[in-house]
Design a protein around this motif. Structure first.
Motif, PDB file in Angstrom:
ATOM      1  N   VAL A 261      33.313  39.456  41.865  1.00  9.80           N
ATOM      2  CA  VAL A 261      32.743  40.763  42.171  1.00  9.80           C
ATOM      3  C   VAL A 261      32.821  41.705  40.977  1.00  9.80           C
ATOM      4  CG1 VAL A 261      32.852  42.747  43.716  1.00  9.80           C
ATOM      5  CG2 VAL A 261      33.274  40.461  44.608  1.00  9.80           C
ATOM      6  N   ASN A 262      33.945  41.707  40.275  1.00  8.18           N
ATOM      7  CA  ASN A 262      34.101  42.644  39.148  1.00  8.18           C
ATOM      8  C   ASN A 262      33.088  42.347  38.045  1.00  8.18           C
ATOM      9  OD1 ASN A 262      36.133  44.180  40.236  1.00  8.18           O
ATOM     10  ND2 ASN A 262      37.762  42.827  39.514  1.00  8.18           N
ATOM     11  N   ASP A 263      32.835  41.079  37.749  1.00  6.27           N
ATOM     12  CA  ASP A 263      31.845  40.725  36.731  1.00  6.27           C
ATOM     13  C   ASP A 263      30.460  41.215  37.131  1.00  6.27           C
ATOM     14  OD1 ASP A 263      33.881  39.537  35.377  1.00  6.27           O
ATOM     15  OD2 ASP A 263      33.312  37.459  35.874  1.00  6.27           O
ATOM     16  N   LEU A 264      30.119  41.030  38.426  1.00  9.72           N
ATOM     17  CA  LEU A 264      28.815  41.477  38.912  1.00  9.72           C
ATOM     18  C   LEU A 264      28.669  42.986  38.758  1.00  9.72           C
ATOM     19  CD1 LEU A 264      26.137  40.981  40.446  1.00  9.72           C
ATOM     20  CD2 LEU A 264      27.432  41.214  42.570  1.00  9.72           C
ATOM     21  N   MET A 265      29.712  43.723  39.147  1.00  9.98           N
ATOM     22  CA  MET A 265      29.648  45.176  39.104  1.00  9.98           C
ATOM     23  C   MET A 265      29.548  45.677  37.653  1.00  9.98           C
ATOM     24  SD  MET A 265      29.645  45.695  42.299  1.00  9.98           S
ATOM     25  CE  MET A 265      29.863  47.434  42.548  1.00  9.98           C
ATOM     26  N   VAL A 266      30.254  45.016  36.723  1.00  8.79           N
ATOM     27  CA  VAL A 266      30.204  45.421  35.313  1.00  8.79           C
ATOM     28  C   VAL A 266      28.811  45.184  34.735  1.00  8.79           C
ATOM     29  CG1 VAL A 266      31.081  44.877  32.997  1.00  8.79           C
ATOM     30  CG2 VAL A 266      32.674  45.138  34.908  1.00  8.79           C
TER      31      VAL A 266
ATOM     32  N   PRO B  93      19.757  63.071  32.551  1.00 16.15           N
ATOM     33  CA  PRO B  93      21.076  63.737  32.588  1.00 16.15           C
ATOM     34  C   PRO B  93      21.905  63.305  33.805  1.00 16.15           C
ATOM     35  CG  PRO B  93      19.394  65.237  33.377  1.00 16.15           C
ATOM     36  CD  PRO B  93      18.658  64.011  32.943  1.00 16.15           C
ATOM     37  N   ILE B  94      22.134  62.031  33.909  1.00 16.41           N
ATOM     38  CA  ILE B  94      22.867  61.468  35.067  1.00 16.41           C
ATOM     39  C   ILE B  94      24.037  60.656  34.528  1.00 16.41           C
ATOM     40  CG2 ILE B  94      22.762  59.959  37.067  1.00 16.41           C
ATOM     41  CD1 ILE B  94      19.748  60.480  37.175  1.00 16.41           C
ATOM     42  N   ARG B  95      25.218  60.872  35.126  1.00 15.72           N
ATOM     43  CA  ARG B  95      26.408  60.111  34.741  1.00 15.72           C
ATOM     44  C   ARG B  95      26.633  58.998  35.749  1.00 15.72           C
ATOM     45  NH1 ARG B  95      32.085  60.453  35.411  1.00 15.72           N
ATOM     46  NH2 ARG B  95      31.825  62.188  36.890  1.00 15.72           N
ATOM     47  N   LEU B  96      26.776  57.787  35.245  1.00 14.95           N
ATOM     48  CA  LEU B  96      26.999  56.609  36.116  1.00 14.95           C
ATOM     49  C   LEU B  96      28.488  56.283  36.133  1.00 14.95           C
ATOM     50  CD1 LEU B  96      25.535  54.460  37.835  1.00 14.95           C
ATOM     51  CD2 LEU B  96      25.497  53.008  35.796  1.00 14.95           C
ATOM     52  N   LYS B  97      29.022  56.117  37.339  1.00 15.63           N
ATOM     53  CA  LYS B  97      30.455  55.879  37.487  1.00 15.63           C
ATOM     54  C   LYS B  97      30.677  54.621  38.314  1.00 15.63           C
ATOM     55  CE  LYS B  97      34.688  58.027  39.262  1.00 15.63           C
ATOM     56  NZ  LYS B  97      35.257  59.206  39.957  1.00 15.63           N
ATOM     57  N   LEU B  98      31.563  53.737  37.842  1.00 23.14           N
ATOM     58  CA  LEU B  98      31.907  52.493  38.545  1.00 23.14           C
ATOM     59  C   LEU B  98      33.317  52.618  39.112  1.00 23.14           C
ATOM     60  CD1 LEU B  98      31.352  49.549  39.346  1.00 23.14           C
ATOM     61  CD2 LEU B  98      32.190  48.855  37.079  1.00 23.14           C
ATOM     62  N   SER B  99      33.484  52.376  40.426  1.00 19.38           N
ATOM     63  CA  SER B  99      34.798  52.479  41.088  1.00 19.38           C
ATOM     64  C   SER B  99      35.101  51.170  41.800  1.00 19.38           C
ATOM     65  CB  SER B  99      34.813  53.636  42.094  1.00 19.38           C
ATOM     66  OG  SER B  99      34.602  54.865  41.440  1.00 19.38           O
ATOM     67  N   ASN B 100      35.880  50.320  41.127  1.00 20.66           N
ATOM     68  CA  ASN B 100      36.309  49.051  41.726  1.00 20.66           C
ATOM     69  C   ASN B 100      37.755  49.194  42.198  1.00 20.66           C
ATOM     70  OD1 ASN B 100      33.860  47.955  41.151  1.00 20.66           O
ATOM     71  ND2 ASN B 100      34.530  46.874  39.294  1.00 20.66           N
ATOM     72  N   GLN B 101      37.998  48.885  43.436  1.00 15.11           N
ATOM     73  CA  GLN B 101      39.358  49.046  43.968  1.00 15.11           C
ATOM     74  C   GLN B 101      40.331  48.057  43.338  1.00 15.11           C
ATOM     75  OE1 GLN B 101      40.229  47.860  48.088  1.00 15.11           O
ATOM     76  NE2 GLN B 101      41.011  49.929  48.455  1.00 15.11           N
TER      77      GLN B 101
ATOM     78  N   ARG C 121      35.410  48.590  47.955  1.00 13.47           N
ATOM     79  CA  ARG C 121      36.773  48.771  48.458  1.00 13.47           C
ATOM     80  C   ARG C 121      36.982  47.834  49.643  1.00 13.47           C
ATOM     81  NH1 ARG C 121      34.319  53.976  48.982  1.00 13.47           N
ATOM     82  NH2 ARG C 121      33.243  54.200  51.012  1.00 13.47           N
ATOM     83  N   MET C 122      38.231  47.483  49.926  1.00 17.67           N
ATOM     84  CA  MET C 122      38.552  46.617  51.070  1.00 17.67           C
ATOM     85  C   MET C 122      38.458  47.434  52.364  1.00 17.67           C
ATOM     86  SD  MET C 122      39.052  43.518  50.179  1.00 17.67           S
ATOM     87  CE  MET C 122      39.706  42.914  51.725  1.00 17.67           C
ATOM     88  N   GLU C 123      37.824  46.832  53.363  1.00 17.74           N
ATOM     89  CA  GLU C 123      37.731  47.438  54.700  1.00 17.74           C
ATOM     90  C   GLU C 123      38.547  46.566  55.650  1.00 17.74           C
ATOM     91  OE1 GLU C 123      34.399  48.785  58.039  1.00 17.74           O
ATOM     92  OE2 GLU C 123      33.764  47.851  56.150  1.00 17.74           O
ATOM     93  N   GLY C 124      39.787  46.965  55.840  1.00 17.62           N
ATOM     94  CA  GLY C 124      40.691  46.107  56.603  1.00 17.62           C
ATOM     95  C   GLY C 124      41.060  44.884  55.783  1.00 17.62           C
ATOM     96  N   LYS C 125      41.260  43.758  56.462  1.00 16.04           N
ATOM     97  CA  LYS C 125      41.626  42.521  55.786  1.00 16.04           C
ATOM     98  C   LYS C 125      40.501  41.488  55.786  1.00 16.04           C
ATOM     99  CE  LYS C 125      46.573  42.882  56.845  1.00 16.04           C
ATOM    100  NZ  LYS C 125      47.736  42.215  57.475  1.00 16.04           N
TER     101      LYS C 125
ATOM    102  N   GLY D  40      42.115  36.613  44.237  1.00 19.13           N
ATOM    103  CA  GLY D  40      42.463  37.702  43.320  1.00 19.13           C
ATOM    104  C   GLY D  40      42.816  38.982  44.012  1.00 19.13           C
ATOM    105  N   LEU D  41      43.479  38.880  45.185  1.00 19.97           N
ATOM    106  CA  LEU D  41      43.834  40.099  45.912  1.00 19.97           C
ATOM    107  C   LEU D  41      44.909  40.903  45.188  1.00 19.97           C
ATOM    108  CD1 LEU D  41      43.849  38.880  49.617  1.00 19.97           C
ATOM    109  CD2 LEU D  41      42.256  40.472  48.547  1.00 19.97           C
ATOM    110  N   LEU D  42      45.757  40.243  44.381  1.00 25.92           N
ATOM    111  CA  LEU D  42      46.797  40.955  43.644  1.00 25.92           C
ATOM    112  C   LEU D  42      46.168  41.715  42.492  1.00 25.92           C
ATOM    113  CD1 LEU D  42      49.599  38.230  43.523  1.00 25.92           C
ATOM    114  CD2 LEU D  42      49.445  40.222  45.009  1.00 25.92           C
ATOM    115  N   GLN D  43      46.385  43.012  42.490  1.00 22.07           N
ATOM    116  CA  GLN D  43      45.808  43.836  41.440  1.00 22.07           C
ATOM    117  C   GLN D  43      46.698  43.821  40.186  1.00 22.07           C
ATOM    118  OE1 GLN D  43      44.881  47.751  42.784  1.00 22.07           O
ATOM    119  NE2 GLN D  43      44.098  47.052  44.762  1.00 22.07           N
ATOM    120  N   ILE D  44      46.066  43.996  39.028  1.00 19.96           N
ATOM    121  CA  ILE D  44      46.800  44.045  37.761  1.00 19.96           C
ATOM    122  C   ILE D  44      47.302  45.473  37.539  1.00 19.96           C
ATOM    123  CG2 ILE D  44      46.629  43.809  35.264  1.00 19.96           C
ATOM    124  CD1 ILE D  44      44.561  41.650  35.715  1.00 19.96           C
TER     125      ILE D  44
END
Length: 696
Positions: free
Chosen positions: A538-543, A557-565, A605-609, A690-694
């Motif tokens: 997922v992270n590769d796709l989003m990047v 004049p638009i700022r693009l923001k990426l928010s990966n949980q 973001r995760m929605e529940g489990k 990859g549920l464990l975050q760095i």
């Protein structure tokens, strides 16, 4: 205890009359008391305590009482009464015998007389042919008294009316004769009365028997058998009539004075529990039985004319039941025929009261008979206005002999149902109302109207789409053709030609996007889009998306923001990467198109489990509530005018929604005018990694 003794004494005699039972009990008591007295006197005599002992008299009296009691126990009460004729033997030993007499013979004559007199009363009370037996006993008594006078040499003194001594007021023979005369007259009068009553009873019985024999209904008369505790233990058949014998195909000889348990299994077989019905149910009662082997239905009425007698009356209900069954079958047949018609039939009287109805079973309309029959049209759920209208139609149908038609809506358990009611005259006092459920027809009409409106709207949308698509295609094509020609012109330098090439490439991409949307729509409509699952980082796709759209937004004049949980590079999920990428692109294209300045944020973001939620937020123009409901429709655009501010085919969100549903989710929208929009959708978190975050 006394009741048990009473039952024990009277059981062997099968007596119907309580008077006869009392006589038997009285005989037992007298003989038993005589036996007790004789045994007591005998016991005292042999012990030597009795100075006036007379053992032969005691033995005689004991023998007489025992004979009497024995005769009673074997059911011979008349012989027991005859034992009183043996009383003179006891008198002989007590008062006459010169060897055993306890008193002087000359002075014991009164004892002989008073010992004989009570026996007249006993014979009168306990003997059936009392007059005849009184005469016999009178003769025996005269012989006994005369013999005593003879033994006492006082026979000559008995020739006068009065007794010359002070021992008695009257002559002993006169006393015996008076006692006999009194009891004899009573006995003769009693027997005459009994004879008269017997004649009347026989006449009454004959009349009753004649009446019973002429009955068309079967008559069964039974006697209850009881044990020592007066409990009913069985039945004995006493009498039946010809109708009963014919009804159950038996003859009188098989029934007369026979135990019911012997006869009933043959007569009734297993039709009903006769012991429980006849013996253990109280009062007048009725039951209906089916005698299967005779193919008869019989109704049994039970009467108890006396505590120990039962009379059962049998009514043959076979023909009546067959008629009822035939009528029920006919009614059922016609009801089935009526139920085959998709209508509800009501019979309503002229006052508006429901008398009957027939309804076909359905899920939509369910009517309980108790809620309808006997109730008025004003009480079954119609509005007051509709009730008055129906009532007026009933009156018009009766008086004018016309068919009235009404349409109405009725709230039922499953919702609202539409009906068409036709009212026709049945007779002078009632009408038949045929209510047809037209809900489906009305719903079809409404849907047809809606479909027509949607078709017209779709036609407008397609017209707008065709106009728009022609404009959308013409614009990039004109740019491509025009600038392609200008590239070949020697009037422009290299820098300008490079700018023309960029314009051609940009318009080519736009044209390719429109063509891709059309191809995607064609695949969706032909069900050719399938899900091909694989592991997606997922992270590769989003990047990749962030890089692509960051480059495209350099000019705005638009700022693009990426928010990966989750920042873990290995974080991923099993899904279709292509469809997921297309959905996010469509949402980002939509955000870029309607955002002039500000910020576009996207990520996940995760929605529940068990779910992974993706989102795209923008600060664009927003969408009003009415438009939110329709933005996922094909060809729909916020601005459907020919000359529009925002370009596009109106297919992007429809394609994205369809792809999202294929992945097991649904796009949801939150938006406010001039405040921006938020698009979110979730996909199942299958085989996630990859549920464990760095953490740094």
């Amino acid at each position: 205890m006394l009741k048990s003794v009473y039952q024990f004494i009277t059981k062997p005699y099968l007596l119907d009359s309580s008077e006869d039972k009392r006589k038997i009990v009285g005989l037992h008591v007298i003989l038993f008391l005589g036996l007790v007295y004789a045994l007591a006197d005998f016991t005292v005599s042999i012990t030597g305590y009795n100075l006036n002992e007379c053992i032969p008299a005691n033995v005689s009296m004991i023998t007489i009482c025992l004979i009497g009691l024995y005769c009673l126990r074997i059911g011979r009460p008349s012989i027991a009464v005859n034992t009183f004729f043996l009383i003179p033997f006891v008198i002989y030993f007590y008062f006459i015998s010169s060897q055993y007499s306890v008193f002087p013979i000359k002075s014991s004559i009164p004892y002989t007389v008073w010992f004989l007199v009570p026996s007249f009363l006993f014979i009168l009370l306990f003997s059936k042919k009392s007059a005849q037996k009184l005469a016999i006993y009178y003769g025996i008594s005269l012989i006994a008294v005369a013999f005593h006078l003879y033994k006492a040499t006082r026979l000559g003194e008995a020739t006068g009316l009065y007794w010359p001594t002070q021992e008695l007021i009257l002559n002993p023979l006169v006393i015996i004769s008076l006692a006999f005369a009194a009891t004899f007259l009573v006995a003769v009068n009693f027997e005459l009365n009994i004879k008269e009553l017997r004649i009347k009873t026989e006449a009454t019985d004959a009349q009753i028997n004649k009446t019973v024999k002429s009955f068309q209904q079967g008559i069964l008369h039974m006697q209850i058998e009881r044990d020592e505790m007066n409990n009913a233990v069985g039945l004995q058949i006493r009498k039946t009539n010809p109708a009963f014998q014919k009804m159950f195909k038996v003859n009188a000889r098989e029934l007369h004075n026979i135990e019911a348990d012997v006869v009933f299994p043959k007569v009734f077989r297993n039709s009903f529990d006769w012991n429980n019905h006849f013996l253990h149910k109280k009062g007048r009662r009725a039951t209906e039985i089916h005698v299967e082997h005779l193919e008869k239905w019989v109704e049994v009425y039970t009467l108890t004319p006396s505590p120990d007698q039962i009379t059962a009356i049998f009514y043959d209900r076979t023909s009546c039941n067959q008629t009822i069954t035939s009528l029920e079958e006919s009614r059922k047949r016609y009801k089935v025929l009526l139920e085959a018609i998709p209508d509800i039939f009501f019979i309503i009287d002229k006052d508006g009261t429901y008398m009957d109805f027939v309804i076909k079973e359905s899920e939509m309309v369910q009517i309980n008979a108790d809620d309808i029959i006997g109730n008025s049209i004003f009480e079954v759920g119609f509005s007051e206005k509709m009730s008055r209208k129906i009532f007026q139609c009933i009156q018009d149908a009766i008086h004018r002999d016309t068919i009235e038609t009404i349409e109405y809506a009725l709230e039922v358990e499953k919702g609202t149902a539409m009906f068409e009611m036709r009212i026709a005259r049945l007779d002078d006092h009632s009408v038949i109302s045929i209510a047809r459920d037209i809900t489906k027809r009305k719903v079809a009409e409404i849907r047809l109207e809606e479909a027509k409106q949607k078709a017209e709207e779709a036609d407008q949308l397609k017209s707008a789409f065709l106009a728009n698509i022609s404009h959308e295609i013409r614009t990039p094509m004109n740019a491509i053709i025009g600038f392609s020609k200008m590239i070949g012109s020697p009037d422009f330098d290299i820098e300008e030609k490079n700018r023309f090439i960029d314009i051609i490439i940009s318009n080519g991409k736009l044209l390719m996007e429109m063509i891709n949307d059309m191809i995607s729509l064609s695949k969706i409509e032909s069900n050719q889009v399938t899900v091909k699952e694989s592991f997606c980082k997922v992270n590769d796709l989003m990047v990749e998306l962030y890089r692509e759209y960051s480059f495209d937004l350099t000019s705005k004049p638009i700022r693009l923001k990426l928010s990966n949980q989750n920042a873990n590079p290995k974080f991923g999920v099993t899904t279709d990467p292509f469809l997921l990428n297309e959905i996010l692109k469509k949402l980002l294209d939509n955000a870029v198109k309607f955002t002039n300045e500000g910020e576009i944020e996207f990520g996940y973001r995760m929605e529940g489990k068990d779910k992974l939620q993706f989102f795209v937020n923008d600060t664009g123009i927003g969408i009003d509530e009415e438009q939110i409901k329709r933005i996922f429709e094909r060809f729909h655009q916020i601005d459907n005018k020919t000359t529009r501010k925002y370009e596009g085919t109106g297919l992007g969100l429809a394609i994205a929604q369809h792809y999202t549903k294929l992945l097991g989710g649904e796009i949801k929208v939150k938006s406010e005018i001039d405040r921006g929009s938020e698009f979110t959708f979730s996909v199942p978190f299958k085989n996630g990694d990859g549920l464990l975050q760095i953490v740094r």
